[in-house]
Design a protein around this motif. Structure first.
Motif, mmCIF file in Angstrom:
data_model
loop_
_atom_site.group_PDB
_atom_site.id
_atom_site.type_symbol
_atom_site.label_atom_id
_atom_site.label_comp_id
_atom_site.label_asym_id
_atom_site.label_seq_id
_atom_site.Cartn_x
_atom_site.Cartn_y
_atom_site.Cartn_z
ATOM 1 N N GLY A 65 0.808 -1.209 0.000
ATOM 2 C CA GLY A 65 0.000 0.000 0.000
ATOM 3 C C GLY A 65 0.843 1.261 0.000
ATOM 4 O O GLY A 65 0.508 2.250 -0.667
ATOM 5 N N ALA A 66 1.940 1.238 0.745
ATOM 6 C CA ALA A 66 2.824 2.406 0.799
ATOM 7 C C ALA A 66 3.415 2.704 -0.575
ATOM 8 O O ALA A 66 3.513 3.869 -0.981
ATOM 9 C CB ALA A 66 3.932 2.171 1.812
ATOM 10 N N ILE A 67 3.817 1.662 -1.291
ATOM 11 C CA ILE A 67 4.402 1.849 -2.618
ATOM 12 C C ILE A 67 3.354 2.305 -3.621
ATOM 13 O O ILE A 67 3.547 3.279 -4.352
ATOM 14 C CB ILE A 67 5.077 0.541 -3.089
ATOM 15 N N VAL A 68 2.215 1.613 -3.655
ATOM 16 C CA VAL A 68 1.177 1.909 -4.652
ATOM 17 C C VAL A 68 0.505 3.248 -4.368
ATOM 18 O O VAL A 68 0.437 4.133 -5.239
ATOM 19 C CB VAL A 68 0.129 0.771 -4.695
ATOM 20 N N MET A 82 -5.169 10.071 0.123
ATOM 21 C CA MET A 82 -5.787 9.951 1.442
ATOM 22 C C MET A 82 -7.242 9.499 1.347
ATOM 23 O O MET A 82 -7.716 8.720 2.172
ATOM 24 C CB MET A 82 -5.684 11.288 2.182
ATOM 25 N N VAL A 83 -7.965 9.967 0.331
ATOM 26 C CA VAL A 83 -9.362 9.560 0.160
ATOM 27 C C VAL A 83 -9.446 8.065 -0.133
ATOM 28 O O VAL A 83 -10.285 7.348 0.439
ATOM 29 C CB VAL A 83 -10.024 10.378 -0.971
ATOM 30 N N LEU A 84 -8.581 7.571 -1.019
ATOM 31 C CA LEU A 84 -8.565 6.142 -1.335
ATOM 32 C C LEU A 84 -8.250 5.315 -0.098
ATOM 33 O O LEU A 84 -8.923 4.306 0.183
ATOM 34 C CB LEU A 84 -7.540 5.869 -2.435
ATOM 35 N N SER A 85 -7.252 5.715 0.667
ATOM 36 C CA SER A 85 -6.862 4.979 1.871
ATOM 37 C C SER A 85 -8.012 4.923 2.873
ATOM 38 O O SER A 85 -8.305 3.875 3.461
ATOM 39 C CB SER A 85 -5.650 5.638 2.533
ATOM 40 N N PHE A 86 -8.658 6.060 3.059
ATOM 41 C CA PHE A 86 -9.739 6.136 4.047
ATOM 42 C C PHE A 86 -10.909 5.241 3.653
ATOM 43 O O PHE A 86 -11.501 4.557 4.501
ATOM 44 C CB PHE A 86 -10.197 7.588 4.195
ATOM 45 N N VAL A 91 -13.950 -0.070 4.621
ATOM 46 C CA VAL A 91 -14.387 -1.410 4.213
ATOM 47 C C VAL A 91 -13.858 -2.455 5.190
ATOM 48 O O VAL A 91 -14.581 -3.357 5.622
ATOM 49 C CB VAL A 91 -13.910 -1.716 2.782
ATOM 50 N N GLY A 92 -12.593 -2.319 5.569
ATOM 51 C CA GLY A 92 -11.970 -3.293 6.463
ATOM 52 C C GLY A 92 -12.583 -3.330 7.846
ATOM 53 O O GLY A 92 -12.888 -4.405 8.376
ATOM 54 N N ILE A 93 -12.798 -2.159 8.450
ATOM 55 C CA ILE A 93 -13.307 -2.136 9.822
ATOM 56 C C ILE A 93 -14.754 -2.616 9.885
ATOM 57 O O ILE A 93 -15.150 -3.313 10.827
ATOM 58 C CB ILE A 93 -13.156 -0.725 10.440
ATOM 59 N N LEU A 94 -15.547 -2.286 8.859
ATOM 60 C CA LEU A 94 -16.930 -2.765 8.825
ATOM 61 C C LEU A 94 -17.001 -4.277 8.629
ATOM 62 O O LEU A 94 -17.801 -4.966 9.266
ATOM 63 C CB LEU A 94 -17.701 -2.063 7.710
ATOM 64 N N ALA A 95 -16.148 -4.796 7.747
ATOM 65 C CA ALA A 95 -16.152 -6.236 7.494
ATOM 66 C C ALA A 95 -15.775 -7.016 8.742
ATOM 67 O O ALA A 95 -16.377 -8.056 9.052
ATOM 68 C CB ALA A 95 -15.198 -6.568 6.351
ATOM 69 N N ALA A 115 -8.541 -11.545 5.440
ATOM 70 C CA ALA A 115 -8.654 -10.698 4.252
ATOM 71 C C ALA A 115 -8.898 -9.239 4.625
ATOM 72 O O ALA A 115 -8.324 -8.322 4.022
ATOM 73 C CB ALA A 115 -9.781 -11.206 3.346
ATOM 74 N N THR A 116 -9.741 -9.007 5.643
ATOM 75 C CA THR A 116 -10.000 -7.631 6.065
ATOM 76 C C THR A 116 -8.743 -6.974 6.614
ATOM 77 O O THR A 116 -8.495 -5.792 6.367
ATOM 78 C CB THR A 116 -11.109 -7.554 7.134
ATOM 79 N N ARG A 117 -7.940 -7.750 7.338
ATOM 80 C CA ARG A 117 -6.691 -7.185 7.870
ATOM 81 C C ARG A 117 -5.727 -6.828 6.743
ATOM 82 O O ARG A 117 -5.003 -5.837 6.803
ATOM 83 C CB ARG A 117 -6.026 -8.166 8.840
ATOM 84 N N LEU A 118 -5.699 -7.643 5.681
ATOM 85 C CA LEU A 118 -4.828 -7.351 4.547
ATOM 86 C C LEU A 118 -5.273 -6.076 3.827
ATOM 87 O O LEU A 118 -4.431 -5.254 3.428
ATOM 88 C CB LEU A 118 -4.811 -8.538 3.579
ATOM 89 N N VAL A 119 -6.577 -5.907 3.648
ATOM 90 C CA VAL A 119 -7.101 -4.692 3.014
ATOM 91 C C VAL A 119 -6.770 -3.463 3.860
ATOM 92 O O VAL A 119 -6.325 -2.424 3.345
ATOM 93 C CB VAL A 119 -8.630 -4.797 2.799
#
Length: 413
Positions: A65-68, A82-86, A91-95, A115-119
């Motif tokens: 994620g840091a690279i991309v 920042m918008v994309l990251s947020f 999605v991750g916290i809700l899942a 999978a949620t932790r990876l996202v």
């Protein structure tokens, strides 16, 4: 020319980082309950280790994620990154909050959680570099320390809120209800801020304008800072995640009540909030290096005696004191260290490199800290194992910080 950045913009810039640490605080407070829900086992130790291992799995996605996302921030701007990251973080916290337990859907439950932790790891890998670069570029040179350390201060505020939620839930709910659904409430409360943060971030003014690159300037010219920054931040993250491990350590090793253990996170959050801002303020006036080095030296000398005292007096007062002292010294050093790395990098590399160094430090050192420390306690039978591990990591960090260049404008004058 500096953009017109208001308080609302500052809040938006640090919202993603705050949500990250609220989520991490909640996860570590409820690691035992999450282990029972998604990784049931006849062995309490195996269940806990699988839960902590899944927590650490989120760090695998951070470097990617840091690279991309960091590349996006350095080419297209800090705001879209920042918008994309947020959005991905949401999605991750809700899942995680809504995934049924193993008893309901079987093996799919732990797979979804991993999978949620990876996202989340992917999203957060891009968040730190983008948001820190944004705050750094929005500030005047003489106030860069205070602005950039708002990232750490937001972590403290989130940990304080997460600790408060954990403490309330642990004291008003029975152990059975806490394990069945109480821990999910903590995550859903964090998810409630998602719509507000998303709207605020979409309206941020951009801080990335003309690149500052010299002809042919690339990563090679900054390799020394990158390597030293990796070890310095690695040392810092081990201290932070040792503090996040303390609630679990207090329950599983010292056999303390969950309510008291959760209170240690509140103390950590309060200290992080106060001493992060103090770190930035002092580094603007004294320079980055003194503020990064001397608190670490003190921490390396005091952490083992603190854990000895905690083991001899496993009560709430001792636990909160240890949390406060370690958090104060670690945060006082870490804030200025992050500013020094950002200050050493040109704008066209700042977000990507800073985020990548931070992500690898977190993934390689922070993400593994809880598993390593819990494993060392189990293997050696010594409750001091986390203290010795932190002492060694802190010593390595001091050496790295000594070799870092001094970048504060007050020193350059």
């Amino acid at each position: 020319m500096l953009p017109q950045v208001t308080r609302r913009h500052v809040v938006a810039a640090v919202a993603g980082n705050a949500l990250e640490f609220y989520d991490f605080t909640a996860y570590t407070f409820f690691a035992i309950q999450i282990g029972h829900a998604f990784f049931p086992s006849k062995s309490e130790f195996v269940s806990l280790m699988l839960s902590l291992g899944t927590f650490g799995a989120g760090f695998i996605g951070r470097p990617v994620g840091a690279i991309v996302i960091g590349a996006l921030a350095d080419r297209r701007g800090r705001r879209p990154a920042m918008v994309l990251s947020f959005a991905l973080m949401g999605v991750g916290i809700l899942a995680l909050a809504l995934t049924p337990a193993f008893a309901t859907i079987g093996i799919a439950a732990p797979l979804i959680v991993i999978a949620t932790r990876l996202v989340q790891g992917f999203a957060l890998g891009g968040q730190v570099g983008s948001a820190t670069a944004y705050l750094f570029e929005a500030a005047k040179p003489e106030t860069r320390g205070v602005y950039a350390t708002l990232q750490y201060a937001s972590q403290g505020l989130a940990a304080l809120l997460g600790g408060s939620v954990g403490l309330v839930l642990a004291n008003v709910m029975s152990a059975d209800d806490l394990g069945a659904f109480g821990w999910r409430i903590a995550f859903l409360l964090g998810a409630a801020v998602l719509p507000f943060g998303f709207v605020l971030q979409r309206n941020l003014p951009e801080t990335l304008h003309a690149p500052e690159a010299a002809p042919g300037e690339g990563l090679r010219e900054h390799l020394r800072v990158i390597v030293l920054g990796l070890f310095a931040l690695g040392s810092s993250t081990i201290a932070v995640y040792t503090l996040y491990y303390l609630p679990t350590y207090a329950q599983s090793v010292l056999h303390m009540r969950a309510g008291i253990a959760s209170a240690s996170g509140m103390v950590f959050g309060a200290c992080n909030l106060i001493f992060a801002l103090l770190s930035g303020w002092l580094s603007d006036r004294l320079g980055r290096k003194p503020v990064t080095i001397w608190p670490r030296v003190a921490l390396s000398l005091i952490v083992v005696p603190l854990f000895l005292w905690l083991g001899a007096h496993p009560d709430g007062a001792a636990l909160l004191t240890v949390s406060a002292v370690v958090a104060a010294l670690a945060t006082l050093s870490s804030g200025a260290n992050l500013v020094a790395i950002a200050e050493s990098l040109p704008a066209h590399l700042r977000s990507g490199v800073l985020g990548t160094v931070y992500a690898f430090a977190i993934a390689g050192f922070g993400g593994s800290a809880q598993v390593i420390e819990a494993g060392l306690v189990h293997a050696t039978g010594s409750a001091l194992a986390p203290a010795w591990y932190l002492t060694g990591a802190t010593a390595v960090g001091v050496v790295a910080m000594l070799l870092m260049p001094e970048t504060a404008p007050v020193k350059q004058r």
